[in-house]
Design a protein around this motif. Structure first.
Motif, mmCIF file in Angstrom:
data_model
loop_
_atom_site.group_PDB
_atom_site.id
_atom_site.type_symbol
_atom_site.label_atom_id
_atom_site.label_comp_id
_atom_site.label_asym_id
_atom_site.label_seq_id
_atom_site.Cartn_x
_atom_site.Cartn_y
_atom_site.Cartn_z
ATOM 1 N N UNK A 154 0.722 -1.104 0.036
ATOM 2 C CA UNK A 154 0.055 0.013 0.040
ATOM 3 C C UNK A 154 0.807 1.392 0.075
ATOM 4 N N UNK A 155 2.075 1.216 0.766
ATOM 5 C CA UNK A 155 2.902 2.221 0.981
ATOM 6 C C UNK A 155 3.257 2.696 -0.418
ATOM 7 N N UNK A 156 3.814 1.500 -1.153
ATOM 8 C CA UNK A 156 4.235 1.910 -2.582
ATOM 9 C C UNK A 156 3.508 2.558 -3.433
ATOM 10 N N UNK A 157 2.173 2.256 -3.296
ATOM 11 C CA UNK A 157 1.337 2.547 -4.185
ATOM 12 C C UNK A 157 0.981 3.877 -3.955
ATOM 13 N N UNK A 158 0.855 4.361 -2.540
ATOM 14 C CA UNK A 158 0.757 5.938 -2.108
ATOM 15 C C UNK A 158 1.679 6.772 -2.589
ATOM 16 N N UNK A 173 -5.626 1.305 6.928
ATOM 17 C CA UNK A 173 -4.915 2.533 6.772
ATOM 18 C C UNK A 173 -3.310 2.062 7.223
ATOM 19 N N UNK A 174 -2.347 3.021 6.477
ATOM 20 C CA UNK A 174 -0.852 2.670 6.774
ATOM 21 C C UNK A 174 -0.333 2.511 8.297
ATOM 22 N N UNK A 175 -1.046 3.655 8.971
ATOM 23 C CA UNK A 175 -0.669 3.649 10.475
ATOM 24 C C UNK A 175 -1.191 2.519 11.207
ATOM 25 N N UNK B 174 -6.289 7.289 3.885
ATOM 26 C CA UNK B 174 -5.511 5.969 3.597
ATOM 27 C C UNK B 174 -4.300 5.918 4.435
ATOM 28 N N UNK B 175 -3.883 6.975 4.826
ATOM 29 C CA UNK B 175 -2.333 6.917 5.356
ATOM 30 C C UNK B 175 -2.654 7.006 6.998
ATOM 31 N N UNK B 176 -3.523 7.862 7.515
ATOM 32 C CA UNK B 176 -3.744 7.904 8.870
ATOM 33 C C UNK B 176 -4.996 7.070 9.614
ATOM 34 N N UNK B 292 11.489 8.597 4.122
ATOM 35 C CA UNK B 292 10.567 7.659 4.535
ATOM 36 C C UNK B 292 9.553 8.370 5.484
ATOM 37 N N UNK B 293 8.328 7.671 5.399
ATOM 38 C CA UNK B 293 7.279 8.147 6.371
ATOM 39 C C UNK B 293 6.790 9.448 5.880
ATOM 40 N N UNK B 294 6.967 10.034 4.744
ATOM 41 C CA UNK B 294 6.397 11.212 4.213
ATOM 42 C C UNK B 294 5.906 11.156 2.795
ATOM 43 N N UNK B 295 4.815 11.561 2.877
ATOM 44 C CA UNK B 295 4.262 11.306 1.492
ATOM 45 C C UNK B 295 3.678 12.747 1.008
ATOM 46 N N UNK B 296 3.821 13.060 -0.270
ATOM 47 C CA UNK B 296 3.757 14.552 -0.958
ATOM 48 C C UNK B 296 2.993 14.253 -2.258
#
Lengths: 276, 431
Positions: A154-158, A173-175, B174-176, B292-296
């Motif tokens: 999922x992280x790779x896709x985001x 979710x990733x978290x 999706x992240x949090x 790492x752990x940062x999304x833009x």
């Protein structure tokens, strides 16, 4: 009263139905099917617990079969899935555990005639400490692998800004995956350490030395070292995300290598199996 | 059915906004005049008037569509010929299909948007209050609501974000996951950033911090979001406190660089950060995404997400159209069942008439006059008649599902039971 045969059949059916419902629920994006999948996994766990209580080892006079060990591992994997479900309120740990347990449980049928010979002097404490702690640890490592692999996907896709398609849209979710991964790694390290320590203590009277350079012992120490590294990284260095997820996948691969390759293809005095 | 279902309307495809404004029926919707009066050729009517469409739905006979057009033009003091240039007219199943398509949001400007169903429900409520809907429109509207629900449940036509601000919030989720533990920061006060912040608040973020070059404007915005404003120069000091950062300044240079974020990440113990850069030129150094752990996500990335989501909705719309078509078929069966009702009533009446006559004859012949015997004979005669009628009635009802339609069966039944001559019962009764 249920017979061991009926319990075995019920367990297989529940794990099978759970896997099918879980996979169908994910592919068809049907939340009800996923919920059913999770509940069926719990039902399978209850049936298997009954099987354990009924004393399935009686099926093979003289000790536990290798197949019975695989069944126990399946039980621990689902147990960890249930812990994950309760702790994180997500069905995915159970849906991940069910097909693995089905595989282990079904494979165990091939080895129910292979006896694992344990020295009589060790039988009492052996299950509780060495096997119990290691299997529980393996259950959490398996769960950690699932969370880690899914996180990486999922992280790779985001990161690469690709669209989430199909069942990926319903994934946690990733978290949350990172938290699940952290929980499994932080739990499995003390358990694995306990299992290894128990093994060392009893290896001395049985094999003549606590550490004899046996392939199984070597790979177990490598797994322990990597687990210790992750444990330290998570707690002291604030590791999160991709790095510990990759480590969780690596640890699981090492464990698979230990169980499949070392036990089957290498000379080791941990391969207690003897064909009946 | 002895009347037509007629739908006359214009929408964003057939008429520009100026025309839609001109022919809108919003000011025509005082409670007492909401529905088109049911007079002349019209039996039932309903008006749906939104910013993107005005549609008049009615049942009636003959020139019902023409009457609707005339009433509509008159209500807007316009020439009917001018109105005719922009409208579409659907009749019967085409009208049903169109209504189901509209209710399912397959005809909306933003495919799958949820508002149209609420607007249609509102229009129906007003028509009910004005007593301008009857059996057919009641059934049709309820069916339209259930079709819309089915489309939403069985397809993903409304599932993904199709606005840039909402797409950003969906990505944050999706992240949090649960947003209640997380906080956001607005850097700059662009309109789209404001909209994203509104969505974030609705999603449950704990706090919103606003950093704007003009502190007063920042404070104004912060009070709108129940957050706090900080001086723009102190931005780096606050970055470690927030998880989501939305930037929309007019700065020609990036205001956030990768090297700054490395330090921030250490302070945050690598907790993830999500940057949404809506500014052009961009406010955030693109290298930030490599950490790492940062999304833009910048404006182009978000536009792409929206485009992909829209394409996904279009794919799902094809599935939804199949559902609409299936439901139109069911509705057609129901309208056909309306055609069969008079014949069924005639068959039942004829049976009752025969039963009454035969009971009277039998009582006369037996010379019995007590009520108990009369009631028993009547009960028996009616039971025989209703059992004999059951199969022909089912034959008629099932005709709504036959390929040839219901008309041949109705004709056959009327000839078979001799329903269209005045002396059926007497001819049929034996001595």
């Amino acid at each position: 009263m249920l017979s061991p045969e009926t319990s075995t059949l019920l367990t297989l059916c529940c794990y099978g139905a759970s896997s099918a419902a879980g996979i169908a629920g994910m592919l068809l994006r049907n939340a009800a099917a996923r919920r059913w999948g999770a509940w069926l996994a719990v039902a399978g766990f209850v049936c298997q617990t009954l099987l354990l209580i009924l004393g399935f080892h009686k099926m093979l006079p003289g000790g536990l079969s290798y197949g019975a060990y695989l069944q126990m591992l399946a039980w621990f994997v689902v147990l960890c899935g249930i812990v994950g479900r309760i702790r994180f309120r997500q069905e995915s740990p159970l849906l991940f555990a069910a097909p693995l347990s089905l595989l282990l449980f079904a494979t165990s049928a091939l080895y129910l005639g292979s006896l694992v010979v344990i020295p009589a002097s060790l039988k009492a404490s052996f299950y509780a400490l060495h096997i119990g702690a290691l299997f529980l640890s393996l259950g959490f490592i398996t769960l950690g692998f699932g969370a880690g692999a899914l996180f990486l996907l999922l992280e790779g896709r985001i990161k690469s800004k690709q669209r989430m398609q199909g069942f990926l849209q319903d994934m946690p979710a990733l978290a949350l995956l990172d938290k699940l991964n952290a929980f499994t790694m932080l739990t499995s390290f003390p358990l694995y350490t306990l299992g290894i320590a128990a093994g060392l203590l009893w290896a001395k009277p049985v094999f003549g030395a606590a550490f004899s350079g046996d392939p199984k012992e070597v790979i177990s120490f490598i797994v322990w070292a990597v687990l210790a590294y992750v444990f330290h990284g998570r707690l002291s260095c604030g590791w999160r995300g991709r790095k510990p997820a990759r480590m969780a996948v690596l640890i699981f691969c090492l464990c698979l290598f230990s169980i499949i390759v070392v036990n089957t293809f290498m000379e080791t005095h941990h391969a207690f199996i003897r064909q009946q | 059915m002895d009347c037509d279902i007629v739908l006359v309307g214009l929408n964003h495809r057939t008429a520009g906004v100026d025309v839609r404004e001109r022919f809108a029926l919003v000011d025509f919707c005082a409670p007492d005049t909401w529905a088109v009066p049911c007079k002349g050729n019209l039996n039932e009517s309903l008006i749906l008037s939104t910013c993107n469409r005005v549609e008049l739905l009615a049942t009636g006979s003959g020139e019902a569509a023409e009457q609707l057009l005339r009433d509509w033009a008159a209500a807007r003091d316009a020439d009917v010929e001018e109105l005719r240039n922009y409208v579409y007219i659907h009749k019967n199943l085409d009208a049903v299909r169109h209504l189901f398509t509209v209710a399912s949001s397959l005809d909306s400007m933003v495919l799958g948007e949820p508002q149209i169903l609420g607007q249609l429900k509102g229009a129906y409520r007003k028509a009910v209050a004005a007593h301008s809907v009857g059996v057919v429109l009641n059934r049709l509207l309820h069916k339209a609501f259930s079709v819309a629900k089915r489309v939403r449940t069985e397809t993903a036509v409304a599932s993904s974000a199709v606005s840039i601000s909402y797409a950003a919030v969906e990505l944050a989720k999706r992240i949090f996951g649960d947003m209640h533990e997380h906080s956001a920061m607005l850097v700059g006060a662009g309109e789209m950033a404001e909209l994203a912040a509104t969505h974030l608040l609705q999603a449950g973020v704990r706090e919103i911090i606003v950093a704007n070059r003009t502190l007063a404007r920042g404070q104004e915005l912060a009070s709108q979001f129940h957050g706090r404003a900080i001086p723009f120069e102190t931005l780096p000091q606050y970055l470690h406190e927030v998880d989501i950062i939305i930037t929309s300044t007019g700065s020609p240079e990036p205001v956030i660089r990768a090297r700054d974020i490395r330090t921030v990440l250490k302070a945050r113990k690598n907790r993830p950060m999500f940057f949404i850069d809506i500014a052009v030129p961009r406010d955030i150094d693109p290298d930030v995404n490599s950490l790492d752990n940062v999304y833009l996500y910048d404006i182009d990335d978000l536009k792409e997400v929206v485009e992909e989501n829209l394409a996904g909705r279009r794919d799902e719309a094809r599935k939804a159209e199949a559902i609409v078509e299936e439901e139109v078929g069911y509705f057609e069966q129901w309208t056909q069942s309306l055609d069969v009702q008079p014949t069924i009533v005639d068959i039942i009446r004829r049976g009752e008439q025969v039963a009454q006559e035969e009971v009277a004859k039998t009582l006369k012949r037996l010379g019995v006059e007590d009520d108990e015997t009369r009631a028993a004979l009547e009960c028996m005669a009616h039971a025989i008649v209703s059992k004999l009628n059951h199969d022909p009635i089912m034959f008629l009802k099932n005709g709504t599902m036959s390929q040839d339609g219901i008309a041949p069966r109705i004709s056959l039944a009327r000839r078979f039971f001799n329903l269209d001559t005045g002396c059926t019962a007497k001819n049929g009764s034996g001595g």
